[in-house]
Design a protein around this motif. Structure first.
Motif, PDB file in Angstrom:
ATOM      1  N   TYR A  75      42.680 -26.167  40.844  1.00 28.85           N
ATOM      2  CA  TYR A  75      43.956 -25.811  40.241  1.00 28.85           C
ATOM      3  C   TYR A  75      44.776 -27.010  39.286  1.00 28.85           C
ATOM      4  O   TYR A  75      45.363 -26.819  38.558  1.00 28.85           O
ATOM      5  N   ASN A 140      52.156 -21.337  43.128  1.00 31.54           N
ATOM      6  CA  ASN A 140      51.425 -20.619  43.932  1.00 31.54           C
ATOM      7  C   ASN A 140      50.682 -21.071  45.069  1.00 31.54           C
ATOM      8  O   ASN A 140      50.545 -20.916  46.195  1.00 31.54           O
ATOM      9  N   ARG A 141      50.164 -22.345  44.526  1.00 34.19           N
ATOM     10  CA  ARG A 141      49.462 -23.254  45.641  1.00 34.19           C
ATOM     11  C   ARG A 141      50.196 -24.058  46.628  1.00 34.19           C
ATOM     12  O   ARG A 141      49.796 -23.805  47.970  1.00 34.19           O
ATOM     13  N   THR A 143      53.306 -22.815  47.552  1.00 31.49           N
ATOM     14  CA  THR A 143      53.714 -21.624  48.440  1.00 31.49           C
ATOM     15  C   THR A 143      52.741 -21.108  49.623  1.00 31.49           C
ATOM     16  O   THR A 143      53.082 -21.089  50.694  1.00 31.49           O
ATOM     17  N   SER A 144      51.484 -20.960  48.962  1.00 38.69           N
ATOM     18  CA  SER A 144      50.432 -20.715  49.824  1.00 38.69           C
ATOM     19  C   SER A 144      50.338 -21.494  50.917  1.00 38.69           C
ATOM     20  O   SER A 144      49.961 -21.142  52.221  1.00 38.69           O
ATOM     21  N   GLU A 145      50.311 -22.724  50.657  1.00 38.98           N
ATOM     22  CA  GLU A 145      50.088 -23.728  51.979  1.00 38.98           C
ATOM     23  C   GLU A 145      51.199 -23.945  52.620  1.00 38.98           C
ATOM     24  O   GLU A 145      50.897 -24.013  53.726  1.00 38.98           O
ATOM     25  N   PHE A 147      53.398 -21.635  53.474  1.00 35.63           N
ATOM     26  CA  PHE A 147      53.383 -20.426  54.474  1.00 35.63           C
ATOM     27  C   PHE A 147      52.245 -20.109  55.111  1.00 35.63           C
ATOM     28  O   PHE A 147      52.120 -19.010  56.110  1.00 35.63           O
ATOM     29  N   ASP A 148      51.137 -20.774  55.065  1.00 35.12           N
ATOM     30  CA  ASP A 148      49.968 -20.777  55.807  1.00 35.12           C
ATOM     31  C   ASP A 148      49.874 -21.330  57.136  1.00 35.12           C
ATOM     32  O   ASP A 148      50.268 -22.602  57.266  1.00 35.12           O
ATOM     33  N   LYS A 155      52.989 -30.271  53.950  1.00 32.62           N
ATOM     34  CA  LYS A 155      53.548 -29.256  53.476  1.00 32.62           C
ATOM     35  C   LYS A 155      54.551 -29.673  52.576  1.00 32.62           C
ATOM     36  O   LYS A 155      55.458 -30.717  52.835  1.00 32.62           O
TER      37      LYS A 155
END
Length: 228
Positions: A75, A140-141, A143-145, A147-148, A155
């Motif tokens: 990415y 997107n990368r 936010t995905s990390e 909330f994971d 983070k």
């Protein structure tokens, strides 16, 4: 006059957007994270497309450049390519836009300048889409990390560079659309200027021919007993 004003507004919007996109590429804070102490922030972690850094409470920063382009995450490589493409496309769009505007003295005839200006608008739209895609992919990368729940590494949150990139991309897209609409308005007005006046021309020509033909009716002669 209205189309010229629209072209000037579109050019200013696209140039402003291109400047914002260009300034986003070397900006530091693409993603940021902080570690707070009891009173002050003890450390700030941040990263961009080229390096990752940490800044302590005294303002001293320690940075580490990404070691190898081939070892980077996919990415980040995609974001680099999209942002560099957006900057290059914006440069060529600015050149074509300056040549294709009606208020400039270069570019040839009005029809040629209209095509060049339309091409500039499409280039700016493509530049804005590249920047928008790059910032959205990076966000997107993050936010995905964030909330994971299974992600245990550091983070991050969205940095200021992403919002600047989104704003610049929006200006480029809006300015490019205005460029295209101004060219469409010019073509429609040009077509209305050549309205068909065939019926009027035929009637006028017939009137001219009728008036030009001499009257061949023989004159009437009356003898002396006509009124008797």
């Amino acid at each position: 006059m209205a189309s010229t004003s629209a072209e000037i507004i579109a050019f200013l919007l696209t140039i402003s957007g291109w400047v914002l996109v260009s300034s986003t590429l070397p900006t530091d804070y693409w993603k940021v994270s902080t570690i707070d102490g009891t009173v002050i922030t003890t450390a700030t972690f941040w990263a961009n497309l080229w390096k990752t850094c940490v800044t302590d409470s005294t303002g001293v920063s320690n940075c580490k450049d990404f070691p190898s382009m081939l070892a980077l995450d996919g990415y980040i490589q995609a974001c680099r390519g999209l942002m560099i493409s957006a900057v290059c496309l914006g440069f060529f769009g600015a050149v074509f836009g300056l040549v294709g505007m009606k208020c400039t003295k270069v570019g040839g005839s009005d029809q040629t300048k209209a095509k060049i200006a339309c091409l500039a608008g499409l280039i700016f739209i493509l530049s804005g889409l590249c920047s928008m895609t790059s910032c959205s992919l990076y966000a997107n990368r993050i936010t995905s990390e964030f909330f994971d729940p299974s992600f245990v590494a550091q983070k991050y949150e969205l940095g200021a560079a992403l919002f600047i990139g989104w704003a610049g991309a929006s200006l480029c897209i809006i300015g490019g659309i205005i460029f295209c609409f101004s060219i469409a308005e010019n073509s429609n007005s040009a077509r209305r200027g050549y309205a068909y006046n065939g019926a009027t021309s035929v009637m006028s020509s017939r009137t001219k021919v009728h008036n030009s033909v001499p009257d061949k009716t023989p004159p009437k002669h009356f003898d002396k007993n006509a009124y008797v």
